[in-house]
Design a protein around this motif. Structure first.
Motif, PDB file in Angstrom:
ATOM      1  N   GLY A  90      -6.792   8.988   1.756  1.00 54.14           N
ATOM      2  CA  GLY A  90      -7.414   8.842   0.296  1.00 54.14           C
ATOM      3  C   GLY A  90      -8.191   7.643   0.064  1.00 54.14           C
ATOM      4  N   ASP A  92      -1.871   1.086  -5.354  1.00 59.77           N
ATOM      5  CA  ASP A  92      -1.750   1.025  -3.611  1.00 59.77           C
ATOM      6  C   ASP A  92      -2.573  -0.399  -3.436  1.00 59.77           C
ATOM      7  N   THR A  93      -3.678  -0.280  -3.897  1.00 59.33           N
ATOM      8  CA  THR A  93      -4.574  -1.402  -3.625  1.00 59.33           C
ATOM      9  C   THR A  93      -4.446  -2.868  -4.216  1.00 59.33           C
ATOM     10  N   THR A 125      -2.211   4.178   3.300  1.00 60.83           N
ATOM     11  CA  THR A 125      -3.530   4.764   2.794  1.00 60.83           C
ATOM     12  C   THR A 125      -4.947   3.981   3.410  1.00 60.83           C
ATOM     13  N   ASP A 126      -6.046   4.356   3.091  1.00 61.72           N
ATOM     14  CA  ASP A 126      -7.380   3.521   3.615  1.00 61.72           C
ATOM     15  C   ASP A 126      -7.264   2.115   3.603  1.00 61.72           C
ATOM     16  N   ASP A 127      -6.350   1.435   2.530  1.00 59.85           N
ATOM     17  CA  ASP A 127      -6.392   0.020   2.472  1.00 59.85           C
ATOM     18  C   ASP A 127      -5.655  -0.397   3.927  1.00 59.85           C
ATOM     19  N   GLU A 173      -0.539   5.751  -7.628  1.00 59.35           N
ATOM     20  CA  GLU A 173      -2.008   5.404  -7.849  1.00 59.35           C
ATOM     21  C   GLU A 173      -2.676   6.387  -8.572  1.00 59.35           C
ATOM     22  N   ASP A 179       0.773  -1.212  -0.057  1.00 55.41           N
ATOM     23  CA  ASP A 179       0.026  -0.105  -0.090  1.00 55.41           C
ATOM     24  C   ASP A 179       0.838   1.154   0.048  1.00 55.41           C
TER      25      ASP A 179
HETATM   26 MG    MG Z   1      -5.643   3.187  -0.725  1.00 54.19          MG
END
Ligand code: MG
Ligand code: F2R
Ligand code: MG
Length: 318
Positions: free
Chosen positions: A85, A259-260, A48-50, A26, A19
């Protein structure tokens, strides 16, 4: 051969590295410019959010010993920060939950049929690690429950099931043909099954990685679950004998939602190779490394202890 404990820690940390090191690449020009400003945290690579949502899942599993949808929904909502993000729909949904709307309402408030983004899949690896020793049906049911809070669309659910089942099997040392078979039996949507069939054709004859541009074209590299989850499975399996840095550069070359795809492929790689194979140099650059490592160790100890006692996750609720 890595221990089960090492594989669990490897999956958690490799996902965070995938990530954090994928995030600068990304999306389009605007997203990449924004990440140049946000992407460092006290000199370290910001995740990030991941990773944030994966952390939420782990903390919730440790506290509740099972998937507790209300607990998860509250953790997702409370830890939401725009600067990590999040996906546009997910951001709106989590703010609604934070304002008191029940998740059962909020999850269809943005898209009436639920989200088919990859935000459910990007946080599904810990579920595969936690429910790995359970029957496949119990794992699938738990993953669907945990995913439905934000991603109620059948394709969003299938993406999460695909990643969790793959990580569970890889952490148990399963072969690539067995993983494709078990994943196929777990999926429900034609979209995802079609992608899986293409990935199997690409991977099984050689078990070595195809050109990244071909993978992006055939399997996708976008933010929707159907355009990224099978891609991540392919990368994780094709590169599981390569050094971790090879997985990162291959993911960058596939492009798109780096990233994901990096987080999901990283989880598969880490479950196969273990924490000890991760490069120290990259770990030193990771934001909140110590916190993530402590959390991963606590999680691994809980899973190993649960499996050793043959108790398995609680079947009360889910
Ligand atoms: Mg992310
Ligand atoms: N937000 C980002 N990255 C910034 C944007 C990147 C760039 N613009 C790009 O498109 O590549 N990254 C994070 O978001 C992704 C996870 O998103 P999540 O949680 O699934 O969010 P959301 O908003 O629910 O779904 C994502 C998009 O998919 C489309 N979509 C989903 N369901 C839909 C439906 N039922 N009908 C129509 N469209 C639907 C929308 O475009 C959503 O915005 C990860 O990449 C994470 O890193
Ligand atoms: Mg992403």
């Amino acid at each position: 051969m890595p221990t089960h404990h090492d594989r669990i820690c490897g999956a958690v940390l490799a996902s965070a590295l995938g990530d954090a090191f994928g995030a600068p690449y990304e999306g389009g020009v605007l997203e990449q410019l924004l990440w140049r400003i946000l992407g460092r945290q006290q000199g370290k690579r910001r995740w990030t959010d991941d990773t944030q949502m994966s952390v939420d899942v782990i903390e919730s599993l440790l506290a509740c010993k099972r998937v507790d949808q209300d607990d998860l929904a509250q953790r997702f909502a409370q830890s939401y920060r725009w600067s990590r993000g999040y996906g546009p729909g997910a951001a709106k949904l989590l703010k609604r939950i934070r304002q008191g709307e029940p998740w059962q309402v909020a999850h269809r408030a943005i898209y009436a049929n639920g989200s088919f983004g990859n935000g459910g899949a990007m946080r599904a690896a810990p579920l595969g690690l936690f429910y790995g020793a359970a029957q496949r049906e119990q794992l699938v049911q738990a993953v669907q429950a945990a995913t439905r809070i934000t991603h109620a669309h059948p394709v969003g659910l299938d993406g999460a099931v695909l990643i969790a089942v793959s990580v569970a099997l890889v952490s148990q040392g399963a072969s690539a043909p067995e993983i494709f078979k078990q994943v196929r039996l777990s999926l429900e949507t034609v979209d995802m099954l079609n992608r899986l069939a293409v990935a199997k054709q690409l991977l099984l004859p050689t078990l070595s990685p195809a050109p990244p541009q071909l993978v992006a074209r055939e399997l996708g590299n976008g933010i929707r679950a159907k355009d990224s989850c099978v891609t991540a499975l392919y990368i994780g399996l094709a590169l599981r004998e390569a050094p971790f840095s090879g997985l990162l550069s291959y993911t960058r070359a596939v492009g798109g939602d780096t990233d994901t795809i990096g987080a999901m492929a990283g989880a598969i790689w880490g479950a196969a190779c273990g924490y000890r194979q991760l490069p120290e140099k990259l770990l030193q650059e990771l934001e909140q490394r110590q916190y993530l490592e402590r959390l991963a160790r606590r999680f691994a100890e809980a899973v190993v202890q649960m499996d050793g006692q043959g108790s398995g996750p609680s079947s009360e609720g889910i």
